[in-house]
Design a protein around this motif. Structure first.
Motif, PDB file in Angstrom:
ATOM      1  N   LEU A  20       0.829  -1.212   0.000  1.00 52.28           N
ATOM      2  CA  LEU A  20       0.000   0.000   0.000  1.00 52.28           C
ATOM      3  C   LEU A  20       0.863   1.261   0.000  1.00 52.28           C
ATOM      4  N   ALA A  21       1.916   1.258   0.804  1.00 53.77           N
ATOM      5  CA  ALA A  21       2.804   2.426   0.852  1.00 53.77           C
ATOM      6  C   ALA A  21       3.438   2.683  -0.503  1.00 53.77           C
ATOM      7  N   ALA A  22       3.865   1.628  -1.182  1.00 59.55           N
ATOM      8  CA  ALA A  22       4.476   1.790  -2.503  1.00 59.55           C
ATOM      9  C   ALA A  22       3.451   2.316  -3.510  1.00 59.55           C
ATOM     10  N   ALA A  23       2.223   1.823  -3.432  1.00 63.82           N
ATOM     11  CA  ALA A  23       1.185   2.282  -4.365  1.00 63.82           C
ATOM     12  C   ALA A  23       0.851   3.759  -4.134  1.00 63.82           C
ATOM     13  N   TYR A  24       0.653   4.144  -2.888  1.00 66.54           N
ATOM     14  CA  TYR A  24       0.385   5.555  -2.591  1.00 66.54           C
ATOM     15  C   TYR A  24       1.578   6.430  -2.965  1.00 66.54           C
ATOM     16  N   SER A  25       2.784   5.893  -2.800  1.00 64.41           N
ATOM     17  CA  SER A  25       3.984   6.649  -3.175  1.00 64.41           C
ATOM     18  C   SER A  25       4.018   6.917  -4.672  1.00 64.41           C
ATOM     19  N   ALA A  26       3.577   5.955  -5.464  1.00 57.95           N
ATOM     20  CA  ALA A  26       3.528   6.163  -6.915  1.00 57.95           C
ATOM     21  C   ALA A  26       2.566   7.299  -7.260  1.00 57.95           C
ATOM     22  N   ILE A  27       1.454   7.357  -6.569  1.00 60.43           N
ATOM     23  CA  ILE A  27       0.494   8.449  -6.794  1.00 60.43           C
ATOM     24  C   ILE A  27       1.134   9.776  -6.407  1.00 60.43           C
ATOM     25  N   ALA A  28       1.730   9.825  -5.224  1.00 54.54           N
ATOM     26  CA  ALA A  28       2.351  11.061  -4.730  1.00 54.54           C
ATOM     27  C   ALA A  28       3.581  11.453  -5.553  1.00 54.54           C
ATOM     28  N   ASN A  29       4.170  10.504  -6.247  1.00 52.17           N
ATOM     29  CA  ASN A  29       5.374  10.730  -7.047  1.00 52.17           C
ATOM     30  C   ASN A  29       5.026  11.072  -8.491  1.00 52.17           C
ATOM     31  N   GLY A  30       3.832  11.567  -8.719  1.00 56.30           N
ATOM     32  CA  GLY A  30       3.443  11.991 -10.062  1.00 56.30           C
ATOM     33  C   GLY A  30       3.185  10.856 -11.025  1.00 56.30           C
ATOM     34  N   GLY A  31       2.913   9.658 -10.489  1.00 51.04           N
ATOM     35  CA  GLY A  31       2.604   8.523 -11.354  1.00 51.04           C
ATOM     36  C   GLY A  31       3.790   7.641 -11.684  1.00 51.04           C
ATOM     37  N   ILE A  32       4.937   7.919 -11.080  1.00 49.78           N
ATOM     38  CA  ILE A  32       6.139   7.105 -11.295  1.00 49.78           C
ATOM     39  C   ILE A  32       6.236   6.090 -10.156  1.00 49.78           C
ATOM     40  N   ALA A  33       6.407   4.818 -10.489  1.00 49.53           N
ATOM     41  CA  ALA A  33       6.493   3.762  -9.480  1.00 49.53           C
ATOM     42  C   ALA A  33       7.632   4.029  -8.504  1.00 49.53           C
ATOM     43  N   VAL A  34       7.400   3.638  -7.265  1.00 47.05           N
ATOM     44  CA  VAL A  34       8.420   3.745  -6.218  1.00 47.05           C
ATOM     45  C   VAL A  34       8.695   2.332  -5.719  1.00 47.05           C
ATOM     46  N   LYS A  35       9.943   1.901  -5.822  1.00 54.05           N
ATOM     47  CA  LYS A  35      10.350   0.581  -5.335  1.00 54.05           C
ATOM     48  C   LYS A  35      10.816   0.731  -3.891  1.00 54.05           C
ATOM     49  N   PRO A  36      10.161   0.058  -2.952  1.00 52.50           N
ATOM     50  CA  PRO A  36      10.571   0.161  -1.546  1.00 52.50           C
ATOM     51  C   PRO A  36      11.990  -0.368  -1.347  1.00 52.50           C
ATOM     52  N   THR A  37      12.729   0.288  -0.498  1.00 54.99           N
ATOM     53  CA  THR A  37      14.074  -0.159  -0.158  1.00 54.99           C
ATOM     54  C   THR A  37      14.414   0.262   1.260  1.00 54.99           C
ATOM     55  N   LEU A  38      15.290  -0.489   1.881  1.00 49.35           N
ATOM     56  CA  LEU A  38      15.797  -0.134   3.196  1.00 49.35           C
ATOM     57  C   LEU A  38      17.204   0.448   3.095  1.00 49.35           C
ATOM     58  N   LEU A  39      17.749   0.441   1.893  1.00 51.40           N
ATOM     59  CA  LEU A  39      19.113   0.887   1.670  1.00 51.40           C
ATOM     60  C   LEU A  39      19.148   2.341   1.232  1.00 51.40           C
ATOM     61  N   ARG A  40      20.130   3.054   1.716  1.00 53.59           N
ATOM     62  CA  ARG A  40      20.304   4.441   1.329  1.00 53.59           C
ATOM     63  C   ARG A  40      20.638   4.496  -0.170  1.00 53.59           C
ATOM     64  N   GLN A  41      20.027   5.430  -0.856  1.00 55.85           N
ATOM     65  CA  GLN A  41      20.249   5.601  -2.287  1.00 55.85           C
ATOM     66  C   GLN A  41      20.917   6.947  -2.533  1.00 55.85           C
ATOM     67  N   ASP A  42      21.716   7.038  -3.575  1.00 56.98           N
ATOM     68  CA  ASP A  42      22.381   8.295  -3.926  1.00 56.98           C
ATOM     69  C   ASP A  42      21.461   9.247  -4.670  1.00 56.98           C
ATOM     70  N   GLY A  43      20.308   8.822  -4.992  1.00 51.38           N
ATOM     71  CA  GLY A  43      19.340   9.649  -5.710  1.00 51.38           C
ATOM     72  C   GLY A  43      18.197   8.767  -6.167  1.00 51.38           C
ATOM     73  N   PRO A  44      17.262   9.343  -6.860  1.00 51.65           N
ATOM     74  CA  PRO A  44      16.136   8.522  -7.317  1.00 51.65           C
ATOM     75  C   PRO A  44      16.602   7.460  -8.314  1.00 51.65           C
ATOM     76  N   ARG A  45      15.991   6.304  -8.209  1.00 49.76           N
ATOM     77  CA  ARG A  45      16.272   5.225  -9.150  1.00 49.76           C
ATOM     78  C   ARG A  45      15.310   5.343 -10.331  1.00 49.76           C
TER      79      ARG A  45
END
Length: 146
Positions: free
Chosen positions: A87-112
């Motif tokens: 659910l969090a990933a799905a809502y994140s895609a909506i909040a992210n302008g329609g771009i999918a968000v892949k959940p991760t626990l690892l720090r990222q250097d920027g958006p994937r």
């Protein structure tokens, strides 16, 4: 009781008033195949790709046969099961302008890089609808400062 107003509401008011009847009508108009395709694009048919040993076992429970009743009950959250992370990933895609968000626990250097799962205009409309749920709808306690 005066609460069966679903078929007479706008799409926004169906969401704002949390109308199961209204969302069921919309789901049947969309159809089960399109509903499934959208849910698949949001990751609801797969285990979340999060970096936990248990994650592959957390695949959502999907009905073997997708009848109209499944289309209806899934439209208001009862036709299948998924994890809170789905659910969090799905809502994140909506909040992210329609771009999918892949959940991760690892720090990222920027958006994937990720795929678009809905048009930006649709995502913006959905954000507006969800905001109205707290400003004038069924989740008014969620309208907190900040």
């Amino acid at each position: 009781e005066g609460h069966n107003y679903g078929p007479f509401l706008s799409a926004t008011d169906v969401i704002v008033k949390s109308s199961n009847v209204g969302v069921a009508h919309i789901a049947l108009q969309i159809g089960g195949l399109r509903q499934q395709a959208f849910l698949k694009s949001l990751g609801f048919f797969d285990a979340t790709p999060v970096e936990l040993i248990e994650a592959p076992g957390a695949k959502p429970l999907i009905p073997a046969r997708w009848a109209d009743i499944t289309t209806i009950t899934t439209s208001y959250g009862h036709g299948m099961s998924a994890s809170p992370l789905h659910l969090a990933a799905a809502y994140s895609a909506i909040a992210n302008g329609g771009i999918a968000v892949k959940p991760t626990l690892l720090r990222q250097d920027g958006p994937r890089p990720a795929e678009r799962v809905m048009r930006k205009e649709v995502a913006l409309s959905a954000v507006s609808m969800l905001r109205q749920v707290v400003t004038r709808g069924t989740a008014s306690y969620g309208d907190v400062p900040g």
